[in-house]
Design an enzyme around this catalytic site. Structure first.
Site, PDB file in Angstrom:
ATOM      1  N   HIS A 100       0.802  -1.221   0.000  1.00 18.91           N
ATOM      2  CA  HIS A 100       0.000   0.000   0.000  1.00 18.91           C
ATOM      3  C   HIS A 100       0.838   1.276   0.000  1.00 18.91           C
ATOM      4  O   HIS A 100       0.298   2.371  -0.170  1.00 18.91           O
ATOM      5  CB  HIS A 100      -0.982   0.001   1.173  1.00 18.91           C
ATOM      6  CG  HIS A 100      -2.290   0.659   0.856  1.00 18.91           C
ATOM      7  ND1 HIS A 100      -3.437   0.452   1.570  1.00 18.91           N
ATOM      8  CD2 HIS A 100      -2.643   1.536  -0.123  1.00 18.91           C
ATOM      9  CE1 HIS A 100      -4.424   1.163   1.061  1.00 18.91           C
ATOM     10  NE2 HIS A 100      -3.965   1.836   0.025  1.00 18.91           N
ATOM     11  N   ASP A 123     -10.093  -0.296   3.600  1.00 21.00           N
ATOM     12  CA  ASP A 123      -8.921  -0.906   4.217  1.00 21.00           C
ATOM     13  C   ASP A 123      -9.220  -1.292   5.667  1.00 21.00           C
ATOM     14  O   ASP A 123     -10.003  -0.618   6.347  1.00 21.00           O
ATOM     15  CB  ASP A 123      -7.784   0.129   4.193  1.00 21.00           C
ATOM     16  CG  ASP A 123      -6.396  -0.467   4.377  1.00 21.00           C
ATOM     17  OD1 ASP A 123      -6.281  -1.555   4.960  1.00 21.00           O
ATOM     18  OD2 ASP A 123      -5.433   0.186   3.943  1.00 21.00           O
ATOM     19  N   HIS A 125      -6.917  -1.038   7.804  1.00 22.24           N
ATOM     20  CA  HIS A 125      -6.001  -0.165   8.533  1.00 22.24           C
ATOM     21  C   HIS A 125      -6.197   1.292   8.115  1.00 22.24           C
ATOM     22  O   HIS A 125      -6.696   1.567   7.025  1.00 22.24           O
ATOM     23  CB  HIS A 125      -4.553  -0.582   8.267  1.00 22.24           C
ATOM     24  CG  HIS A 125      -4.294  -2.039   8.514  1.00 22.24           C
ATOM     25  ND1 HIS A 125      -4.433  -3.002   7.523  1.00 22.24           N
ATOM     26  CD2 HIS A 125      -3.928  -2.698   9.631  1.00 22.24           C
ATOM     27  CE1 HIS A 125      -4.150  -4.198   8.032  1.00 22.24           C
ATOM     28  NE2 HIS A 125      -3.846  -4.045   9.309  1.00 22.24           N
ATOM     29  N   ASP A 127      -3.557   3.451   7.869  1.00 20.24           N
ATOM     30  CA  ASP A 127      -2.360   3.863   7.129  1.00 20.24           C
ATOM     31  C   ASP A 127      -2.016   5.323   7.394  1.00 20.24           C
ATOM     32  O   ASP A 127      -1.624   6.072   6.498  1.00 20.24           O
ATOM     33  CB  ASP A 127      -2.530   3.599   5.628  1.00 20.24           C
ATOM     34  CG  ASP A 127      -2.602   2.107   5.321  1.00 20.24           C
ATOM     35  OD1 ASP A 127      -2.193   1.301   6.167  1.00 20.24           O
ATOM     36  OD2 ASP A 127      -3.080   1.745   4.231  1.00 20.24           O
ATOM     37  N   HIS A 140       4.240   1.006   4.243  1.00 20.27           N
ATOM     38  CA  HIS A 140       2.877   0.701   3.761  1.00 20.27           C
ATOM     39  C   HIS A 140       1.815   1.056   4.805  1.00 20.27           C
ATOM     40  O   HIS A 140       0.627   1.060   4.475  1.00 20.27           O
ATOM     41  CB  HIS A 140       2.767  -0.762   3.302  1.00 20.27           C
ATOM     42  CG  HIS A 140       2.609  -1.778   4.391  1.00 20.27           C
ATOM     43  ND1 HIS A 140       2.025  -3.011   4.184  1.00 20.27           N
ATOM     44  CD2 HIS A 140       2.970  -1.770   5.691  1.00 20.27           C
ATOM     45  CE1 HIS A 140       2.019  -3.701   5.310  1.00 20.27           C
ATOM     46  NE2 HIS A 140       2.601  -2.979   6.236  1.00 20.27           N
ATOM     47  N   ASP A 227      -7.450  -1.786  -0.435  1.00 22.32           N
ATOM     48  CA  ASP A 227      -6.527  -2.785   0.091  1.00 22.32           C
ATOM     49  C   ASP A 227      -7.315  -4.074   0.276  1.00 22.32           C
ATOM     50  O   ASP A 227      -8.345  -4.084   0.947  1.00 22.32           O
ATOM     51  CB  ASP A 227      -5.974  -2.287   1.433  1.00 22.32           C
ATOM     52  CG  ASP A 227      -4.850  -3.154   1.979  1.00 22.32           C
ATOM     53  OD1 ASP A 227      -4.904  -4.380   1.796  1.00 22.32           O
ATOM     54  OD2 ASP A 227      -3.939  -2.598   2.626  1.00 22.32           O
ATOM     55  N   GLU A 272      -1.942  -4.937  -2.189  1.00 22.62           N
ATOM     56  CA  GLU A 272      -1.638  -5.932  -1.152  1.00 22.62           C
ATOM     57  C   GLU A 272      -2.036  -7.371  -1.509  1.00 22.62           C
ATOM     58  O   GLU A 272      -2.189  -8.215  -0.631  1.00 22.62           O
ATOM     59  CB  GLU A 272      -2.231  -5.532   0.205  1.00 22.62           C
ATOM     60  CG  GLU A 272      -1.666  -4.233   0.782  1.00 22.62           C
ATOM     61  CD  GLU A 272      -0.255  -4.368   1.372  1.00 22.62           C
ATOM     62  OE1 GLU A 272       0.265  -5.498   1.409  1.00 22.62           O
ATOM     63  OE2 GLU A 272       0.306  -3.333   1.787  1.00 22.62           O
TER      64      GLU A 272
END
Length: 300
Positions: A100, A123, A125, A127, A140, A227, A272
């Site tokens: 990512h 996603d 996450h 990030d 990432h 992602d 990913e």
């Protein structure tokens, strides 16, 4: 939706520490992305993969805790230039990852063409880490923060300008693994987040409709950064950082179908996919299926 699509492979695996995600673009192509989108009557140009330099294991950048900073920055500069060139030609850039961290380059290449670019970050996450908040130093986990102008200047200034996007134009969908520093940044910047809690309570239909309405009068383009770890590992096992309790395959198709109907997405990346961790290329096939829905494929 722009009928001219440029597919750009970004075989980056240096933004994290699990090898194999550099084969993601090849796995997605093998799963039939070009054929799938050609069936939908798109003009497809597959530009192949950008070159990613491998780090010299004898050399270590001592002035940064970020893993493979030099090579990640260099690869994203190249990706930004490639994406920028395709947007200038009036084409829709569809970037295949790679980890990512490549979103840094995608957004750097796209955002300069918009006054207020919206971002849907699909996603598990956020990030939103920085070198100060990251438990791992893996880049990432930082691309959204970098794109907001927060982080190491060698990443923040890719493309020659910063910030790329504004916090009020970002929506994170599917979050279920946020570090403490990320939670603080979300509160500080007022970033709109739909965690799995909200998705379970509201349903994906309402989440996407609210997201479309939220961006409708604020932005002049929308970048989708998807992602595959946003999906539950049962549906997308071939990812480097799987988190249980994610969005289902069907929920994700609904999300893509609704975005297609709203006709708001102007650029996208799917990241990913790690075929080494996958089961018979299942995750790449899921990615291609979701792209089909995003670009207007219908069940009837």
């Amino acid at each position: 939706m722009n009928r001219k699509l440029s597919i750009i492979g970004a075989p980056m695996d240096l933004g994290q520490n699990r090898r194999g995600v550099d084969m993601g673009p090849s796995a997605i192509r093998y799963a039939g992305v070009v054929e799938r989108l050609e069936q939908l009557q798109y003009d497809i140009e597959d530009l192949g993969d950008i070159h990613i330099s491998q780090p010299d294991r004898k050399e270590v950048i001592e002035d940064s805790p970020l893993r493979n900073l030099y090579e990640v920055a260099k690869g994203n500069e190249q990706l930004a230039m490639t994406v920028d060139a395709e947007v200038q030609k009036g084409r829709f850039p569809l970037v295949l990852g790679g980890d990512h961290s490549i979103a840094i380059g995608s957004l750097a290449g796209v955002a300069k063409h918009y006054q207020n670019l919206g971002v849907i970050w699909y996603d598990a996450h956020g990030d939103l880490n920085t070198s100060e908040t990251s438990p791992s130093g893996n880049i990432h986990g930082m691309p959204l923060a970098v794109s907001l102008g927060i982080g190491d200047e060698r990443l923040v200034n890719i493309g020659g300008y910063e910030p790329k996007i504004k916090a009020e134009n970002v929506i994170i969908i599917g979050a279920r693994s946020l570090d403490e520093g990320e939670k603080e940044l979300i509160k500080e910047k007022g970033i709109k987040v739909y965690t799995m809690h909200e998705i379970d309570r509201l349903g994906m239909n309402k989440v996407i409709q609210e997201s479309i309405n939220y961006l409708a009068n604020k932005v002049d383009g929308v970048h989708l950064s998807l992602d595959l770890d946003g999906l539950d590992p049962q549906d997308a096992p071939g990812v480097g950082t799987p988190v249980m309790g994610g969005m289902s395959y069907r929920e994700s198709h609904l999300a893509m179908e609704m975005l297609a109907e709203a006709d708001i997405i102007t650029s996208a990346e799917f990241v990913e996919v790690n075929p080494i961790l996958d089961e018979k290329n299942k995750t790449a096939s899921v990615a291609v299926g979701l792209m089909g829905s995003l670009f207007g494929e219908k069940l009837k």
